[in-house]
Design a protein around this motif. Structure first.
Motif, PDB file in Angstrom:
ATOM      1  N   VAL A  79     -10.437   3.639 -54.192  1.00 19.57           N
ATOM      2  CA  VAL A  79     -10.710   2.377 -54.884  1.00 19.57           C
ATOM      3  C   VAL A  79     -12.095   2.372 -55.523  1.00 19.57           C
ATOM      4  O   VAL A  79     -13.001   3.085 -55.088  1.00 19.57           O
ATOM      5  N   MET A 105     -13.862  -1.938 -48.853  1.00 19.16           N
ATOM      6  CA  MET A 105     -13.756  -0.557 -49.373  1.00 19.16           C
ATOM      7  C   MET A 105     -14.474   0.440 -48.467  1.00 19.16           C
ATOM      8  O   MET A 105     -13.990   1.543 -48.247  1.00 19.16           O
ATOM      9  N   GLY A 137     -14.937  -0.690 -56.884  1.00 18.49           N
ATOM     10  CA  GLY A 137     -15.248  -2.118 -56.886  1.00 18.49           C
ATOM     11  C   GLY A 137     -16.575  -2.362 -57.566  1.00 18.49           C
ATOM     12  O   GLY A 137     -17.526  -1.601 -57.364  1.00 18.49           O
ATOM     13  N   PHE A 191      -6.508  -6.874 -49.147  1.00 27.10           N
ATOM     14  CA  PHE A 191      -7.175  -7.952 -49.894  1.00 27.10           C
ATOM     15  C   PHE A 191      -6.596  -9.314 -49.479  1.00 27.10           C
ATOM     16  O   PHE A 191      -7.330 -10.238 -49.143  1.00 27.10           O
ATOM     17  N   SER A 243     -11.485  -4.715 -59.117  1.00 28.17           N
ATOM     18  CA  SER A 243     -11.103  -3.631 -58.206  1.00 28.17           C
ATOM     19  C   SER A 243     -10.193  -2.698 -58.988  1.00 28.17           C
ATOM     20  O   SER A 243      -9.406  -3.147 -59.833  1.00 28.17           O
ATOM     21  N   ASN A 255     -15.324  -7.411 -51.051  1.00 29.34           N
ATOM     22  CA  ASN A 255     -14.562  -6.250 -51.497  1.00 29.34           C
ATOM     23  C   ASN A 255     -15.285  -4.959 -51.149  1.00 29.34           C
ATOM     24  O   ASN A 255     -14.667  -3.982 -50.712  1.00 29.34           O
ATOM     25  N   ARG A 256     -16.600  -4.946 -51.310  1.00 31.29           N
ATOM     26  CA  ARG A 256     -17.362  -3.737 -50.998  1.00 31.29           C
ATOM     27  C   ARG A 256     -17.316  -3.427 -49.497  1.00 31.29           C
ATOM     28  O   ARG A 256     -17.259  -2.268 -49.099  1.00 31.29           O
TER      29      ARG A 256
END
Ligand code: CMP
Length: 139
Positions: A114, A88, A116, A25, A6, A84-85
């Motif tokens: 951000v 985001m 990723g 996170f 990230s 994470n995606r």
């Protein structure tokens, strides 16, 4: 367990959003196992985004990425690339789901707070771009 890279981009850093991103996170069970603040050279930024070098936004993107310091991190967790995606949101903040980082904070398609990694292969290459073995921690 999976790992991904990230990056909090220059807009996220300059707008005081480092803590906000990290909070999301950690609140979602993602472990940060490596982290630093760096200011890329143009050559570094061009190398990092080499996959986009034919795209019309390449020069603007690389100029933006060297406009200030960034915070790369390695995230670890189950299915963390996808997780994470999801946190985001879509690259284009206008298409990002409610409650995602980009929907909440991005100001345009480029300044989207951000980055990723998008696959295990990309994650491996992107983690190695920023971190060596003694900067990556067992937690
Ligand atoms: P990122 O996920 O880091 O991957 C490439 C980056 O290029 C993207 O986020 C945006 O910051 C930037 N970008 C600018 N314009 C576009 C575009 N039209 N499509 C995709 N990415 C773009």
């Amino acid at each position: 367990m999976e790992r991904t890279l990230s990056i909090i981009k220059p807009d996220g850093v300059s707008r005081g959003l480092i803590g906000e991103v990290i909070k999301r996170f950690e609140a979602n069970g993602i472990k940060i196992i490596a982290m630093k603040m760096v200011h890329l050279t143009l050559k570094d930024a061009q190398a990092f985004y080499a996959v986009h070098k034919e795209r019309p936004f390449f020069n603007s993107l690389t100029d933006f990425m060297i406009s200030g310091p960034i915070v790369p991190m390695i995230l670890e967790g189950e299915n963390v690339i996808e997780k994470n995606r999801t946190l985001m949101g879509a690259t284009n903040f206008k298409e990002a789901a409610e409650g995602t980082i980009r929907r909440d904070f991005a100001t345009d398609i480029e300044k989207n707070i951000v980055h990723g990694s998008d696959s295990p292969e990309t994650a491996a290459a992107e983690m190695a771009f920023f971190f060596n073995h003694f900067e990556i921690n067992q937690r």
